[in-house]
Design a protein around this motif. Sequence first.
Motif, short mmCIF file in Angstrom:
data_model
loop_
_atom_site.label_atom_id
_atom_site.label_comp_id
_atom_site.label_asym_id
_atom_site.label_seq_id
_atom_site.Cartn_x
_atom_site.Cartn_y
_atom_site.Cartn_z
N ASN A 1 2.39 60.29 -88.85
CA ASN A 1 1.74 60.50 -87.55
C ASN A 1 0.32 60.97 -87.80
OD1 ASN A 1 0.78 61.15 -85.04
ND2 ASN A 1 2.77 61.85 -84.31
N ALA B 1 -2.01 61.64 -85.89
CA ALA B 1 -2.63 62.49 -84.87
C ALA B 1 -2.93 63.88 -85.42
CB ALA B 1 -1.73 62.61 -83.65
N HIS C 1 6.25 62.32 -90.50
CA HIS C 1 6.55 61.77 -89.18
C HIS C 1 6.39 62.86 -88.12
CE1 HIS C 1 8.24 58.12 -90.97
NE2 HIS C 1 8.27 57.62 -89.76
N ASP D 1 10.63 50.40 -83.86
CA ASP D 1 9.66 51.47 -84.14
C ASP D 1 8.52 50.93 -84.99
OD1 ASP D 1 10.67 53.73 -82.82
OD2 ASP D 1 12.19 54.02 -84.35
N PRO E 1 1.85 53.83 -90.40
CA PRO E 1 1.36 55.08 -89.81
C PRO E 1 0.51 54.84 -88.56
CG PRO E 1 1.13 55.15 -92.18
CD PRO E 1 1.59 53.75 -91.84
N ALA F 1 -1.26 57.12 -84.92
CA ALA F 1 -1.47 58.42 -84.25
C ALA F 1 -0.73 58.42 -82.93
CB ALA F 1 -2.95 58.65 -84.02
N VAL F 2 0.16 59.36 -82.76
CA VAL F 2 0.91 59.44 -81.50
C VAL F 2 0.83 60.86 -80.95
CG1 VAL F 2 3.16 59.21 -80.38
CG2 VAL F 2 2.55 57.65 -82.21
N VAL G 1 -0.84 56.37 -77.81
CA VAL G 1 -1.65 56.20 -79.02
C VAL G 1 -3.13 56.25 -78.63
CG1 VAL G 1 -2.19 54.65 -80.95
CG2 VAL G 1 0.14 54.74 -80.03
N GLU H 1 7.26 67.18 -80.58
CA GLU H 1 6.12 66.40 -81.09
C GLU H 1 4.90 67.24 -81.43
OE1 GLU H 1 5.94 63.13 -81.53
OE2 GLU H 1 7.52 62.22 -80.33
N THR H 2 4.89 68.51 -81.01
CA THR H 2 3.70 69.32 -81.27
C THR H 2 4.09 70.77 -81.51
OG1 THR H 2 1.75 70.31 -80.23
CG2 THR H 2 3.38 69.35 -78.75
#
Length: 464
Positions: A30, A32, A70, A314, A318, A320-321, A387, A422-423
């Motif tokens: 990921n 991001a 990930h 999926d 790689p 950015a999400v 994205v 996710e964060t």
Amino acid sequence: MRTGDDVDTRTLAVTHPGEPGYQAATSVFNLAAPPEPAAAAVVRTVREIRDAIRFAEEEGLSVRVLTTGHAAPAALPMHDALLLRPEMDGAVEVDPRRRIARVPAGTKWGAVARAAAPYGLAVAHGSSPTVGVVGYLLGGGLSFYGRRTGLAANSVRAVELVTADGEPRRVDESSDPELFWALRGGGGGFGVVTAVEVDLFPAVKVVTGAACWPAAHAPRLLRIWRRWTLEAPAEAATSVRVLNLPRLPEVPPALSAGPILSVDGAVLAETADDVATAERYAEELLGPLRSVAEPVFDTWQTTAPVSVLDTHMDPADPVAVLGDHMLLDEFGDEGVDELLRVIGAGSGSPLIAAGLRQLGGAYAVPHPKGGALDHLSAPYAYSGGGVPGLTGTAEAITRHIGTVRAALAPWDTGRTVPTFVETHTQPQGHLSVEQVAAVDRVRERVDPAGMFRGDIMPSATALR
Ligand SMILES: Cc1cc2nc3c(=O)[nH]c(=O)nc-3n(C[C@H](O)[C@H](O)[C@H](O)COP(=O)(O)OP(=O)(O)OC[C@H]3O[C@@H](n4cnc5c(N)ncnc54)[C@H](O)[C@@H]3O)c2cc1C
């Protein structure tokens, strides 16, 4: 290369920003949240891990661990840390008689599923073949087999790790029950996992695939899907998502012509006698959906279990999400309407994929020998992400994540499953106050100086 005085310079290669190898040792799936540790090293042996821990001690650094990255945005910043990337020597070893696989850290799920397949066995892998085995298992793990087999963390039989004292340990329910309990869902920060032993189960065939319709049909399709989930057999697990896929060579044109609703998943046939039943179960879901409208894309078929690795489509590379996740209560048709108001046709959603994983079945059942996280009582897992630069600006995606969160607030349980968070700014919610205290007691024992404390998922927060 900089090393501590008595570090084994023959093998351990620690890199620092700007040095050759640093970029490779800090690359993540990921994009991001690229990690920016003070130093980083790929480690392949217990000896290298032990040397790395001593190096970190001498340099006054903490130790962090990532396999694939990930979940990179879910990891706390690591400016004062040595980041370790285990790519442990050895291959996946399958014991078909005991139905167990030993998996070296660094292995991705595709390799395990393919190693088990020749024996007519499968494993509770997630939707992507490129996800790392260790992070997925420590964080719970949602699989298309999970309504039958439960959270993937329950299938762990033993964990091999190197703790802060540099000692390699093999931990199972008899050797160290508290640490074994804490490792499975306790939030990380116990050491560097070097291998896991994981249960396999019989699987001769699956009915699996994805069916997609223009999102204009979503209100009727999602209502049918939701009603089906209330009585669905445990052998079946599905997801529904609204996809806003870009026009790229690898994306079938039917899928990038506008927002689409995708229904994908798998129905397990453990033995040859179960195949006809699995096909009937699949038809009970897909027949009514297909009668709403002809899918523009439909790959559902009876096939080999390894095909489940590709069902969810999926990304392979790689990307950015920016994403979000909630575990939701039963939401009825009112919830369907609210969800589609913010992610459906005409919503202007900049999320590339947003939708629900079906839980229930064995997911909801506490496991007699389970770890700190052994079941999920919520019936649905929401996840959605965009994205930046492809589906919208980072600001628009972040704003829309807030819009979806507000729309689903009436059904938000406040709980989460660690692998879907996710964060690191989202507090995870899967442990009780008592569990948080119990997990911390284990950390205190195996890592009294707090060398791995930064590697704790921000999950050591009590349930609301
Ligand atoms: C495309 C995609 C599909 C996905 N599908 C699913 C799915 O179907 N089901 C599901 O449940 N999740 C899914 N996930 C989420 C995924 O399971 C998590 O991101 C998981 O954390 C990935 O594990 P990893 O080791 O590859 O990740 P990493 O980001 O490398 O690691 C995550 C965390 O695990 C810990 N960790 C990793 N390796 C070690 C180690 N060797 N020793 C100690 N700690 C370690 C660390 O705390 C680290 O911060 C998906 C993610 C993506 C991007």
